[in-house]
Design a protein around this motif. Structure first.
Motif, mmCIF file in Angstrom:
data_model
loop_
_atom_site.group_PDB
_atom_site.id
_atom_site.type_symbol
_atom_site.label_atom_id
_atom_site.label_comp_id
_atom_site.label_asym_id
_atom_site.label_seq_id
_atom_site.Cartn_x
_atom_site.Cartn_y
_atom_site.Cartn_z
ATOM 1 N N GLU A 101 0.837 -1.205 0.000
ATOM 2 C CA GLU A 101 0.000 0.000 0.000
ATOM 3 C C GLU A 101 0.869 1.252 0.000
ATOM 4 O O GLU A 101 0.547 2.234 -0.663
ATOM 5 C CB GLU A 101 -0.921 0.010 1.216
ATOM 6 C CG GLU A 101 -2.052 -0.971 1.131
ATOM 7 C CD GLU A 101 -2.873 -1.066 2.411
ATOM 8 O OE1 GLU A 101 -3.945 -1.684 2.348
ATOM 9 O OE2 GLU A 101 -2.445 -0.536 3.464
ATOM 10 N N LEU A 102 1.972 1.203 0.738
ATOM 11 C CA LEU A 102 2.883 2.348 0.797
ATOM 12 C C LEU A 102 3.700 2.491 -0.482
ATOM 13 O O LEU A 102 4.000 3.594 -0.922
ATOM 14 C CB LEU A 102 3.817 2.229 2.003
ATOM 15 C CG LEU A 102 3.148 2.361 3.359
ATOM 16 C CD1 LEU A 102 4.127 2.035 4.474
ATOM 17 C CD2 LEU A 102 2.589 3.759 3.547
ATOM 18 N N ASP A 103 4.094 1.345 -1.049
ATOM 19 C CA ASP A 103 4.889 1.356 -2.278
ATOM 20 C C ASP A 103 4.479 0.168 -3.143
ATOM 21 O O ASP A 103 5.011 -0.933 -2.983
ATOM 22 C CB ASP A 103 6.384 1.290 -1.968
ATOM 23 C CG ASP A 103 7.248 1.308 -3.220
ATOM 24 O OD1 ASP A 103 6.702 1.467 -4.336
ATOM 25 O OD2 ASP A 103 8.478 1.159 -3.083
ATOM 26 N N PRO A 104 3.537 0.376 -4.058
ATOM 27 C CA PRO A 104 3.050 -0.734 -4.891
ATOM 28 C C PRO A 104 4.132 -1.357 -5.773
ATOM 29 O O PRO A 104 3.938 -2.443 -6.304
ATOM 30 C CB PRO A 104 1.967 -0.095 -5.751
ATOM 31 C CG PRO A 104 1.606 1.172 -5.079
ATOM 32 C CD PRO A 104 2.812 1.609 -4.304
ATOM 33 N N THR A 105 5.268 -0.682 -5.928
ATOM 34 C CA THR A 105 6.336 -1.226 -6.771
ATOM 35 C C THR A 105 7.379 -1.993 -5.962
ATOM 36 O O THR A 105 8.345 -2.491 -6.545
ATOM 37 C CB THR A 105 7.050 -0.104 -7.546
ATOM 38 O OG1 THR A 105 7.720 0.767 -6.633
ATOM 39 C CG2 THR A 105 6.071 0.689 -8.403
ATOM 40 N N ALA A 106 7.200 -2.114 -4.652
ATOM 41 C CA ALA A 106 8.182 -2.793 -3.803
ATOM 42 C C ALA A 106 8.400 -4.226 -4.283
ATOM 43 O O ALA A 106 7.454 -5.015 -4.317
ATOM 44 C CB ALA A 106 7.732 -2.783 -2.347
ATOM 45 N N PRO A 107 9.641 -4.575 -4.622
ATOM 46 C CA PRO A 107 9.902 -5.920 -5.126
ATOM 47 C C PRO A 107 10.277 -6.927 -4.038
ATOM 48 O O PRO A 107 10.337 -8.123 -4.309
ATOM 49 C CB PRO A 107 11.083 -5.713 -6.071
ATOM 50 C CG PRO A 107 11.830 -4.575 -5.454
ATOM 51 C CD PRO A 107 10.779 -3.689 -4.827
ATOM 52 N N THR A 108 10.550 -6.431 -2.834
ATOM 53 C CA THR A 108 11.027 -7.316 -1.771
ATOM 54 C C THR A 108 10.210 -7.155 -0.498
ATOM 55 O O THR A 108 9.614 -6.113 -0.259
ATOM 56 C CB THR A 108 12.503 -7.022 -1.427
ATOM 57 O OG1 THR A 108 12.627 -5.649 -1.049
ATOM 58 C CG2 THR A 108 13.423 -7.311 -2.600
ATOM 59 N N CYS A 109 10.242 -8.202 0.311
ATOM 60 C CA CYS A 109 9.616 -8.121 1.624
ATOM 61 C C CYS A 109 10.474 -7.218 2.516
ATOM 62 O O CYS A 109 11.613 -6.884 2.158
ATOM 63 C CB CYS A 109 9.488 -9.524 2.241
ATOM 64 S SG CYS A 109 11.052 -10.307 2.648
ATOM 65 N N ILE A 110 9.942 -6.845 3.645
ATOM 66 C CA ILE A 110 10.654 -5.918 4.514
ATOM 67 C C ILE A 110 11.945 -6.526 5.043
ATOM 68 O O ILE A 110 12.957 -5.847 5.188
ATOM 69 C CB ILE A 110 9.740 -5.401 5.660
ATOM 70 C CG1 ILE A 110 10.366 -4.184 6.346
ATOM 71 C CG2 ILE A 110 9.441 -6.496 6.649
ATOM 72 C CD1 ILE A 110 10.376 -2.958 5.517
#
Length: 79
Positions: A62-71
């Motif tokens: 939701e914060l970054d729809p392009t995030a490719p990795t888990c936290i």
């Protein structure tokens, strides 16, 4: 003194050019991230970490729809 004004104008122009190049570079990086996210959607891999394969938290997406990795992978600096 005209030479001082000329020098300042050149410095301002160079600074403006550098800023414009950085904005263009950041835009290009963001477009690449969007394209990669769209490809993951097409491939059915969206929402899963590209490193470990675990689900990426919905809140992160939701914060970054392009995030490719888990936290966890992001914290370790993996991509």
């Amino acid at each position: 003194d005209q030479t001082k004004v000329g020098r300042l104008s050149r410095i301002d122009a160079l600074q403006g050019q550098a800023m414009a190049q950085e904005v263009a570079r950041r835009r290009e990086v963001e477009l690449k991230r969007i394209d990669a996210a769209l490809k993951r959607i097409d491939d059915g891999d969206y929402g899963y970490c590209i490193n470990c394969g675990e689900e990426i938290a919905v809140r992160r997406l939701e914060l970054d729809p392009t995030a490719p990795t888990c936290i966890d992978c992001a914290r370790r600096g993996e991509n």
